[in-house]
Design a protein around this motif. Structure first.
Motif, short mmCIF file in Angstrom:
data_model
loop_
_atom_site.label_atom_id
_atom_site.label_comp_id
_atom_site.label_asym_id
_atom_site.label_seq_id
_atom_site.Cartn_x
_atom_site.Cartn_y
_atom_site.Cartn_z
N SER A 102 0.83 -1.21 0.00
CA SER A 102 0.00 0.00 0.00
C SER A 102 0.87 1.26 0.00
O SER A 102 0.56 2.23 -0.71
CB SER A 102 -0.93 0.01 1.22
OG SER A 102 -1.78 -1.11 1.20
N MET A 142 2.41 1.62 -3.46
CA MET A 142 1.38 2.01 -4.42
C MET A 142 1.05 3.49 -4.28
O MET A 142 0.88 4.21 -5.28
CB MET A 142 0.11 1.19 -4.19
CG MET A 142 0.20 -0.26 -4.64
SD MET A 142 -1.30 -1.15 -4.16
CE MET A 142 -0.87 -2.82 -4.63
N CYS A 186 1.34 6.25 -7.20
CA CYS A 186 0.18 7.05 -7.63
C CYS A 186 0.48 8.54 -7.55
O CYS A 186 0.08 9.30 -8.44
CB CYS A 186 -1.04 6.71 -6.76
SG CYS A 186 -1.76 5.09 -7.10
N ILE A 209 0.26 5.22 -12.13
CA ILE A 209 -0.85 4.40 -11.64
C ILE A 209 -0.82 2.99 -12.23
O ILE A 209 -1.15 2.02 -11.54
CB ILE A 209 -2.19 5.09 -11.94
CG1 ILE A 209 -2.25 6.43 -11.20
CG2 ILE A 209 -3.37 4.22 -11.53
CD1 ILE A 209 -3.47 7.25 -11.49
N ALA A 256 1.31 0.89 -10.21
CA ALA A 256 0.69 0.61 -8.91
C ALA A 256 -0.34 -0.51 -9.03
O ALA A 256 -0.42 -1.39 -8.16
CB ALA A 256 0.03 1.88 -8.36
N ILE A 257 -1.12 -0.51 -10.12
CA ILE A 257 -2.14 -1.55 -10.32
C ILE A 257 -1.48 -2.91 -10.59
O ILE A 257 -1.98 -3.95 -10.15
CB ILE A 257 -3.09 -1.15 -11.46
CG1 ILE A 257 -3.93 0.05 -11.01
CG2 ILE A 257 -4.00 -2.30 -11.86
CD1 ILE A 257 -4.84 0.61 -12.07
N LEU A 276 -0.82 -4.58 -7.45
CA LEU A 276 -1.99 -5.24 -6.87
C LEU A 276 -2.08 -6.69 -7.35
O LEU A 276 -2.33 -7.60 -6.55
CB LEU A 276 -3.26 -4.48 -7.24
CG LEU A 276 -4.59 -5.10 -6.77
CD1 LEU A 276 -4.66 -5.12 -5.25
CD2 LEU A 276 -5.78 -4.34 -7.35
N THR A 295 -5.37 -0.75 0.72
CA THR A 295 -4.73 -0.98 -0.57
C THR A 295 -5.62 -0.52 -1.71
O THR A 295 -5.19 0.21 -2.61
CB THR A 295 -4.41 -2.48 -0.75
OG1 THR A 295 -3.81 -3.00 0.44
CG2 THR A 295 -3.48 -2.70 -1.92
N LEU A 344 -5.40 2.98 -4.56
CA LEU A 344 -5.53 2.90 -6.01
C LEU A 344 -6.75 3.66 -6.51
O LEU A 344 -6.70 4.35 -7.54
CB LEU A 344 -5.60 1.43 -6.45
CG LEU A 344 -4.36 0.59 -6.18
CD1 LEU A 344 -4.62 -0.87 -6.52
CD2 LEU A 344 -3.17 1.11 -6.97
N LEU A 353 -12.14 -1.77 -10.41
CA LEU A 353 -11.40 -2.00 -9.17
C LEU A 353 -12.35 -2.26 -8.01
O LEU A 353 -12.08 -3.09 -7.14
CB LEU A 353 -10.51 -0.79 -8.87
CG LEU A 353 -9.30 -1.01 -7.97
CD1 LEU A 353 -8.36 -2.05 -8.57
CD2 LEU A 353 -8.55 0.29 -7.75
#
Length: 658
Positions: A225, A228, A232, A237, A240-241, A244, A258, A262, A278
């Motif tokens: 987290s 990420m 971001c 981004i 960051a995804i 996940l 988390t 996002l 998401l």
């Protein structure tokens, strides 16, 4: 198990301050509340003041606690009481008593556990005294023979980071983890990654993150987290995804935090389609959205102007037994106001009050401001009275909204009464409040009253910002007081304030009105050398073009139009009208005007400025000037591109057969 250390290069900290430099400061001043056994005696003063007056009684530390007792393993009688006293004094922030206890412990060579030190570290953190925590950390081993472990190390590191001293935290980590032979754990890595992300060293944070498994430290949901969030904030981004997906493959279950990180990043980008996906993923993973999730999405919807969906999501939130808070309601109300739907915002306010929520000042100020802007001053004043009846004392934000609203309605004298009431209530106006009032007086033609408000700012020690100067210069120029405006301009520069576009344009307008064309153009050229917030806009160009056209200096006006186009500024109806007036004395003014504007459309299209070209065509049609057939062909070709047409047709077919 191999020792776990984060490979941060030595030169990485070359720019950081050294410990001795960082913590050298003037004598510490602490506000200490001394607590005594007698309920009558209580004093609050500073250590520095006490040193010049009298020595207060010592805290009640019973001497028998420090007398030798029978040994019980490595402990003595009274040790548990000692630890409790350290914890209690630390929680109270009574660091003088803590130091006296530590002094007695050192003299008596009593045993003190690491847990007690951690209590003190946390207390220093709550008191915003990281330097004291670091100093005590270095004394643990030598003075108190207490073995330092990763727990106390992480505790001090966390104190430094929570104070926002990220460079110092990384230096503390790098120096002490090596010199004290401490093997960091997952929490240590999390703290270092957090510090690196806060410093925008995201690539370095990723390196540390990738090195964790090799050090026998597996990332947890907090690690992912934190990283990420850093990605971001750097507008990365997609990376960051991907994290996940990676964390789920590695068997680490994402938490609501988390997903919230996002979702917040995607909402700020305006990518609500991916937010929906998401959110679906969140439900599939059995991770229930919380109020932060809903608030974030609602805020994103409001930013995109999708208020109906935001309200629908609020209802969905209630159906899932997730109660909205004042942030949720405030976000929706603010969004409705921005869309000109203030009365709908009032209905949300009523719903908010029915559910027992206390409405804050910002909600009231947004609604009052919205009602004035929508031409509903009576409703705005009724809401103001209702606010006072509810016991919500207005603050500077609400007062400023009311002053601005009354000035918009052409009632500056009533606004002045509100400002006086504001001062009497002990709420000093700010630069925005005064600017609104000055603008109101200028708008009503009361320039002397506006000047008086300017002078009154000194009485409340209100610092004038760029907006104040711009309003004053603009108002004086509009009322033909160019000499006074130039004095304010000089004062502005003397005080180190940089004029913005409004201030420049106002001065240029004043100079043009007095026929000082060369001085106005010199000021325009000065604008071109300034920061982005002081660059000429369409208003600036229109002032100059109109003045040049009135002087029949059309060639120079055309040169300025060319500069305008080169700088990415599209002409508007004022620009076009100024040039059309110059053709009024021509044999065929309509034909001359049509040819000129038609050529302007073609030039804009060649520069890929379709919206600007369409605006000029609208102006032409409004003045009954038809573009040439070839120009129409260019416009149609640019607007109705084959790919766009094909996509629109495909969408229609899908809608028909879905």
């Amino acid at each position: 198990m191999p020792k776990c250390s984060i490979p941060i290069p030595t030169n990485f900290f070359s720019g950081f301050v050294r410990k001795s430099q960082f913590f050298s400061s003037s004598p510490l001043k602490l506000s200490v509340r001394l607590r005594f056994s007698s309920p009558v005696i209580s004093s609050e003063t500073s250590m520095e003041a006490e040193s010049h007056t009298r020595v207060p009684p010592e805290p009640p530390i019973p001497d028998q606690m420090f007398k030798p007792g029978s040994k019980m393993g490595s402990y003595q009688l009274g040790d548990s009481t000692l630890y409790s006293m350290i914890e209690n004094y630390s929680n109270l922030g009574d660091f003088e008593s803590v130091e006296k206890l530590l002094g007695r412990i050192r003299v008596e060579k009593r045993v003190i556990t690491e847990k007690s030190f951690i209590h003190i570290f946390k207390a220093y953190g709550n008191a915003h005294m990281p330097e004291k925590a670091v100093d005590l950390f270095h004394r643990m081993s030598d003075e108190f023979q207490c073995k330092i472990t990763i727990r106390s190390f992480n505790s001090v590191l966390n104190v430094i980071i929570n104070e926002g001293l990220y460079h110092r935290a990384l230096e503390f980590y790098a120096v002490n983890s090596k010199s004290m032979n401490i093997s960091p754990n997952a929490l240590s890595f999390n703290l270092v990654i957090k510090a690196l992300c806060k410093l925008r060293f995201v690539d370095r944070a990723v390196e540390v993150f990738r090195d964790m498994p090799a050090k026998n430290c597996l990332p947890d949901a907090y690690t992912y987290s934190t990283l990420m969030d850093g990605l971001c904030k750097e507008d990365r981004i997609d990376e960051a995804i991907l994290l996940l997906d990676e964390m789920q493959i590695e068997g680490c279950s994402p938490s609501p935090v988390t997903f919230n990180v996002l979702i917040d990043g995607l909402c700020k980008k305006g990518n609500l389609t991916r937010v929906t996906k998401l959110l679906d993923n969140m439900f599939l993973k059995g991770c229930a959205p919380n109020e932060i999730t809903y608030n974030t999405i609602i805020h994103g919807l409001c930013l995109k102007g999708k208020l109906d969906k935001a309200v629908s999501l609020l209802e969905h939130m209630l159906s899932r037994k997730c109660m909205p808070n004042y942030v949720t309601y405030g976000t929706i109300i603010n969004g409705l106001v921005k869309q000109g739907r203030t009365m709908d915002g009032i209905r949300v306010l009523v719903s908010m009050e029915e559910r027992g929520y206390v409405v804050d000042h910002y909600v009231y100020s947004a609604l009052i401001s919205g009602l004035f802007k929508e031409g509903k001053p009576e409703d705005a004043m009724n809401l103001w009275k209702k606010m006072e009846e509810r016991g919500c004392r207005p603050n500077i934000v609400v007062y400023s909204a009311l002053v601005d609203g009354l000035c918009r309605e052409g009632k500056p004298n009533e606004a002045k009464e509100i400002l006086n009431q504001m001062i009497n209530d002990g709420c000093l106006p700010n630069a925005y409040t005064y600017s609104s009032l000055m603008k109101g007086f200028f708008k009503a033609g009361l320039s002397e009253e506006a000047i008086q408000v300017w002078k009154e700012m000194d009485k409340t020690n209100c610092s004038r910002n760029e907006v104040c100067y711009s309003v004053m210069i603009d108002g004086l120029c509009q009322h033909g007081k160019l000499k006074e405006a130039m004095m304010i301009w000089s004062l502005m520069l003397t005080n180190g304030r940089k004029p913005d576009t409004v201030a420049y344009s106002s001065m240029i307008k004043g100079l043009c009105d007095t026929g000082s064309m060369d001085a106005a153009l010199r000021l325009y050229y000065d604008m071109l050398c300034q920061e982005p917030e002081a660059q000429p806009d369409v208003v600036t160009y229109n002032i100059l073009v109109n003045a040049l056209c009135k002087q029949n200096n059309v060639s120079r006006a055309v040169d300025l139009l060319n500069c305008m186009l080169d700088r990415g500024c599209d002409p508007d109806v004022v620009t076009c009208s100024a040039f059309l007036k110059t053709f009024s004395e021509k044999p065929d003014p309509a034909e001359e005007g049509r040819d000129f504007l038609d050529g302007l459309v073609v030039r804009l299209l060649k520069r890929r400025r379709t919206s600007g070209a369409c605006r000029v065509v609208e102006i032409m049609l409004g003045k009954y000037l038809t573009p040439k057939t070839s120009t129409w062909a260019l416009i149609v070709q640019e607007i109705f591109k084959p790919k766009k047409i094909r996509a629109a047709i495909d969408k229609c077919w899908r809608n028909l057969y879905s």
